[in-house]
Design a protein around this motif. Structure first.
Motif, PDB file in Angstrom:
ATOM      1  N   ASN A  42      -5.661   5.815 -15.111  1.00  0.00           N
ATOM      2  CA  ASN A  42      -4.845   5.058 -14.246  1.00  0.00           C
ATOM      3  C   ASN A  42      -3.910   5.683 -13.210  1.00  0.00           C
ATOM      4  O   ASN A  42      -3.557   5.037 -12.169  1.00  0.00           O
ATOM      5  CB  ASN A  42      -3.844   4.260 -15.303  1.00  0.00           C
ATOM      6  N   GLY A  45      -7.372   8.449 -11.259  1.00  0.00           N
ATOM      7  CA  GLY A  45      -8.260   8.105 -10.649  1.00  0.00           C
ATOM      8  C   GLY A  45      -9.731   8.073 -11.480  1.00  0.00           C
ATOM      9  O   GLY A  45      -9.811   8.842 -12.695  1.00  0.00           O
ATOM     10  N   GLU A  46     -10.943   7.394 -10.959  1.00  0.00           N
ATOM     11  CA  GLU A  46     -11.981   7.397 -11.777  1.00  0.00           C
ATOM     12  C   GLU A  46     -12.702   8.664 -11.909  1.00  0.00           C
ATOM     13  O   GLU A  46     -13.416   9.009 -12.870  1.00  0.00           O
ATOM     14  CB  GLU A  46     -13.002   6.414 -11.188  1.00  0.00           C
ATOM     15  N   SER A  47     -12.776   9.518 -10.568  1.00  0.00           N
ATOM     16  CA  SER A  47     -13.374  10.684 -10.700  1.00  0.00           C
ATOM     17  C   SER A  47     -12.653  11.925 -11.878  1.00  0.00           C
ATOM     18  O   SER A  47     -13.471  12.508 -12.531  1.00  0.00           O
ATOM     19  CB  SER A  47     -13.378  11.201  -9.144  1.00  0.00           C
ATOM     20  N   GLY A 347     -13.387   1.269 -12.710  1.00  0.00           N
ATOM     21  CA  GLY A 347     -13.949   0.453 -11.877  1.00  0.00           C
ATOM     22  C   GLY A 347     -14.787  -0.616 -12.245  1.00  0.00           C
ATOM     23  O   GLY A 347     -15.314  -0.706 -13.318  1.00  0.00           O
TER      24      GLY A 347
END
Length: 445
Positions: A42, A45-47, A347
């Motif tokens: 959160n 990030g997704e990476s 995502g």
């Protein structure tokens, strides 16, 4: 000091009373990594989330060694406790504690040294994720000595029937971990490094608090520095008894290396999805895992007390409890899969993969819940190698199904989670066949 709830009275009452603190403790322990995942997903990030997820298999491998060998010590202490051999139990606990701390030092060194190589060449982690994943795991590995230390202290306490104390240690440590995660990742913007450091500090705290409690609460374990005894014969018993259990968990974690490679081949969204789905799957299987741990202690104490009749009755009642809980979990997860997945900040593509993954695993959960507690019985009855055989067979089938069937039209990436039914189905058949045939009783004699 004597707690006879596992060797006297209705088996299900003692089992349930012992299991609840174990389950809550496992939940809190799992929160360490889950909080990392939620906060990193959160706020970073997704990476970074995928980078932390890529380290999951490596963390499982070292946790397998800590859990497995400490479980072996727990079985030995439970048997000595049931047989009222307190002096030998004291020496066994001391020797087990020292050998596990030594293993923790070696694990820390090995984890730091092997991190980048393992991520790049064994797990085939996407190149873009390796720097962050390597940073996270090196810092995580620095705290492995505390993980090994906590696990052996918890095992000693469980062996004598105290399953509630570790819950309190983990409650404090989990709260600290949440606060530090938010501070390091969100406020100080330290990313994956902050998440790893927060986990290390929380693990160190749970170990220190556990040692203090054990020595203050139980005079038998109140060693001074000059009173620690290390008997190689007893240490070898810990290693010998724990080896099948450590091997079982290590094989499972190693098997997931091959599944992780398949996951990584489908890209970053699938890697992130799998990371979250594994977390959710772990929560779903925690009650059966807690009952397996309970069965190990329950069986060990009753064998030490020469109460084989209670072992058989307790096993059946444990499986019934496990199935009732699993049906409740299936209902909740299947209905609320999407909101559960949404909390991790995935995502849209990754969230869709993850929701399908956890729903399918939930439908398979009753298979797992019906056989996994029996593995604890086999371990407590000195038949731990059979548990390893079951785990190896189940994992081998899962890996084989993933690779063999992903080329079938309509299967593809779905085999990442469809493999569950093949592995757990095999585990169910083998475990119940062995239990009903009764050959495990000869090892307990």
């Amino acid at each position: 000091m004597k707690n006879k709830s596992l060797t006297h009275g209705a088996p299900w009452k003692g089992i349930l009373s012992f299991m609840i603190p174990v389950l809550l403790g496992l939940l809190l322990q799992q929160l360490y990594n889950t909080v990392d995942t939620i906060i990193v997903g959160n706020f970073a990030g997704e990476s970074p989330l995928a980078a932390v997820g890529a380290c999951g298999v490596l963390a499982m491998a070292f946790l397998a060694l800590a859990n497995g060998f400490s479980a072996g010590a727990c079985i030995l202490i439970a048997q000595l406790f049931g047989a009222d051999k307190t002096d030998e139990m004291r020496r066994q606990a001391s020797s087990s504690l020292l050998i596990m701390l030594a293993m923790g030092v070696l694990a820390t060194a090995a984890g730091i040294a092997s991190s980048r190589f393992a991520l790049a060449h064994i797990l085939a982690t996407p190149e873009s994720l390796i720097p962050m994943a390597d940073t996270y795991f090196k810092m995580y590995a620095a705290g492995l000595i505390f993980q090994f230390g906590y696990n052996i202290v918890a095992a000693i306490l469980r062996g004598i029937g105290d399953s509630k104390a570790t819950l309190y240690f983990l409650l404090v440590a989990s709260a600290v971990n949440v606060v530090l995660d938010i501070l390091f990742v969100y406020n100080l913007n330290m990313g994956v490094a902050g998440a790893a450091i927060a986990t290390d500090i929380a693990q160190a705290l749970s170990f220190v608090v556990g040692v203090i409690y054990m020595m203050k609460k139980y005079p038998l374990f109140r060693w001074r520095l000059n009173e620690f005894t290390f008997t190689w014969r007893l240490a070898k018993q810990t290693l010998k008894t724990g080896f099948p259990m450590a091997l079982q968990q290590f094989i499972v974690s190693f098997g997931f290396v091959f599944i992780q490679r398949t996951v990584n081949s489908y890209g970053q969204a699938m890697t992130a999805s799998f990371s979250v789905a594994q977390k959710v799957e772990t929560y779903m299987t925690l009650p059966a895992s807690a009952l397996m741990t309970t069965q190990g202690t329950y069986t060990g104490q009753n064998i030490g007390a020469n109460r084989l009749d209670r072992v058989k009755a307790g096993a059946k009642q444990t499986v019934l409890i496990s199935e009732i809980i699993s049906v409740c979990i299936v209902t909740v997860v299947f209905v609320f899969a999407s909101p559960i997945v949404a909390t991790f900040g995935l995502g849209q593509e990754a969230a869709a993969y993850c929701s399908a993954h956890v729903r399918f695993v939930a439908l398979c959960l009753p298979l797992f819940a019906s056989y996994f507690p029996l593995l604890g019985l086999f371990q407590g009855a000195n038949n731990a190698l059979f548990s390893t055989f079951v785990a190896t067979g189940a994992l081998t089938v899962r890996v084989a199904a993933t690779y063999l069937f992903q080329g079938i039209p309509g299967a593809g990436y779905r085999m990442i989670w469809w493999n569950t039914i093949f592995g757990w189905g095999l585990g169910f058949v083998i475990s119940w066949t062995h239990f009903l045939r009764g050959k495990w009783q000869s090892a307990a004699a």
